[in-house]
Design a protein around this motif. Structure first.
Motif, mmCIF file in Angstrom:
data_model
loop_
_atom_site.group_PDB
_atom_site.id
_atom_site.type_symbol
_atom_site.label_atom_id
_atom_site.label_comp_id
_atom_site.label_asym_id
_atom_site.label_seq_id
_atom_site.Cartn_x
_atom_site.Cartn_y
_atom_site.Cartn_z
ATOM 1 N N VAL A 61 0.834 -1.164 0.162
ATOM 2 C CA VAL A 61 0.106 -0.031 -0.141
ATOM 3 C C VAL A 61 0.910 1.364 -0.029
ATOM 4 C CG1 VAL A 61 -1.760 1.350 1.388
ATOM 5 C CG2 VAL A 61 -2.001 -1.048 0.973
ATOM 6 N N ALA A 64 2.213 1.754 -3.272
ATOM 7 C CA ALA A 64 1.331 2.115 -4.394
ATOM 8 C C ALA A 64 1.077 3.785 -4.138
ATOM 9 C CB ALA A 64 0.057 1.267 -4.135
ATOM 10 N N MET A 65 1.156 4.182 -2.913
ATOM 11 C CA MET A 65 0.866 5.736 -2.666
ATOM 12 C C MET A 65 1.979 6.342 -3.408
ATOM 13 S SD MET A 65 -0.396 5.349 1.414
ATOM 14 C CE MET A 65 -1.920 4.990 2.005
ATOM 15 N N TYR A 68 1.613 6.547 -6.902
ATOM 16 C CA TYR A 68 0.263 7.318 -7.257
ATOM 17 C C TYR A 68 0.530 8.907 -7.638
ATOM 18 C CZ TYR A 68 -4.316 8.454 -7.456
ATOM 19 O OH TYR A 68 -5.821 9.108 -7.945
ATOM 20 N N LEU A 121 -6.817 2.262 -1.572
ATOM 21 C CA LEU A 121 -5.828 2.749 -0.605
ATOM 22 C C LEU A 121 -6.427 3.137 0.799
ATOM 23 C CD1 LEU A 121 -3.599 4.618 -3.034
ATOM 24 C CD2 LEU A 121 -3.202 2.394 -2.417
ATOM 25 N N SER A 125 -6.051 0.923 4.269
ATOM 26 C CA SER A 125 -5.337 1.281 5.014
ATOM 27 C C SER A 125 -6.201 1.323 6.371
ATOM 28 C CB SER A 125 -4.802 2.828 4.917
ATOM 29 O OG SER A 125 -3.950 2.948 3.659
ATOM 30 N N VAL A 190 0.549 1.102 -9.813
ATOM 31 C CA VAL A 190 -0.591 1.398 -8.738
ATOM 32 C C VAL A 190 -1.444 0.464 -8.576
ATOM 33 C CG1 VAL A 190 -2.167 3.179 -7.828
ATOM 34 C CG2 VAL A 190 0.062 3.814 -8.567
ATOM 35 N N THR A 194 -2.087 -2.555 -5.582
ATOM 36 C CA THR A 194 -3.377 -2.530 -5.111
ATOM 37 C C THR A 194 -3.825 -3.762 -4.991
ATOM 38 O OG1 THR A 194 -4.231 -1.291 -6.577
ATOM 39 C CG2 THR A 194 -3.408 -0.007 -4.691
#
Length: 213
Positions: A61, A64-65, A68, A121, A125, A190, A194
């Motif tokens: 995660v 991916a953030m 992004y 996301l 989280s 991303v 995810t």
């Protein structure tokens, strides 16, 4: 109305049962702790819970953030027409379709490429934080939210597919060409990250907190 989950509810693990991650078979744990257990149907390694589920999901995660940000700042398409060049990001593409009256396409791209990745996301989280805090708040709804997130996450690839089709179709020699920009690579990363994060997260951890109540 569905009944609320009682605080004394037990998981399958508490009753000595293990679910196979590969074929879904529910197996009664016949070996003591410390010994490996394999599924009698598909012979896959069995685990009471997915190993290092939270740490792996957090790593995916967070990655991916990070990806992004360039996925939205860098262009996803580079269009060359009669010597002029135009680079479009995901958001500028949405604005372009809105200005040309193609509201349907704009909404689809906005939802699939902006709303869904952010929502996924945020949800993942939130689920991980609730598990780490051993929250017993609405476990059924959180499990349903996880299944919904896992199901719709793959539709974020729609924007990548659109770019791929455009690059393949719009080839008019020197008059007009469309090329994929660097933003597509980050956006695809991303989506893939995810999707894998949803797979590594073990939703059964949501129910473990109920056994402590």
């Amino acid at each position: 109305m569905m009944p609320s989950v009682p605080g004394s509810a037990q998981t399958a693990a508490a009753k000595g049962l293990v679910n196979c991650h590969s074929c879904g078979l529910l197996v009664r744990r016949a070996f003591p702790d410390g010994q490996r257990l394999y599924c009698p149907r598909c012979h896959a390694r069995l685990h009471t819970r997915k190993p290092n589920s939270l740490s792996r999901t957090w790593a995916l995660v967070i990655a991916a953030m990070i990806f992004y940000v360039p996925a939205n700042l860098l262009p996803v398409t580079v269009t060359r027409y009669l010597g002029s060049t135009q680079a479009d990001t995901i958001m500028s593409g949405v604005i372009y379709f809105m200005q040309t009256g193609s509201w349907g396409i704009a909404v689809i791209i906005f939802v699939a490429s902006i709303v869904v990745p952010i929502a996924k996301l945020v949800v993942l989280s939130g689920l991980m934080i609730s598990v780490q805090r051993r929250s017993s708040w609405r476990p059924r709804e959180r499990a349903q939210l996880y299944r919904l997130t896992e199901a719709i996450g793959r539709w974020s690839m729609l924007d990548v597919f659109v770019v791929t089709v455009l690059v393949a179709l719009v080839r008019l020699g020197y008059l007009s060409t469309i090329e994929a920009g660097p933003g597509v690579v980050y956006f695809a990363a991303v989506v893939v990250l995810t999707m894998i994060a949803a797979m590594t997260f073990d939703p059964r951890l949501i129910w473990d907190a109920l056994e402590k109540k």
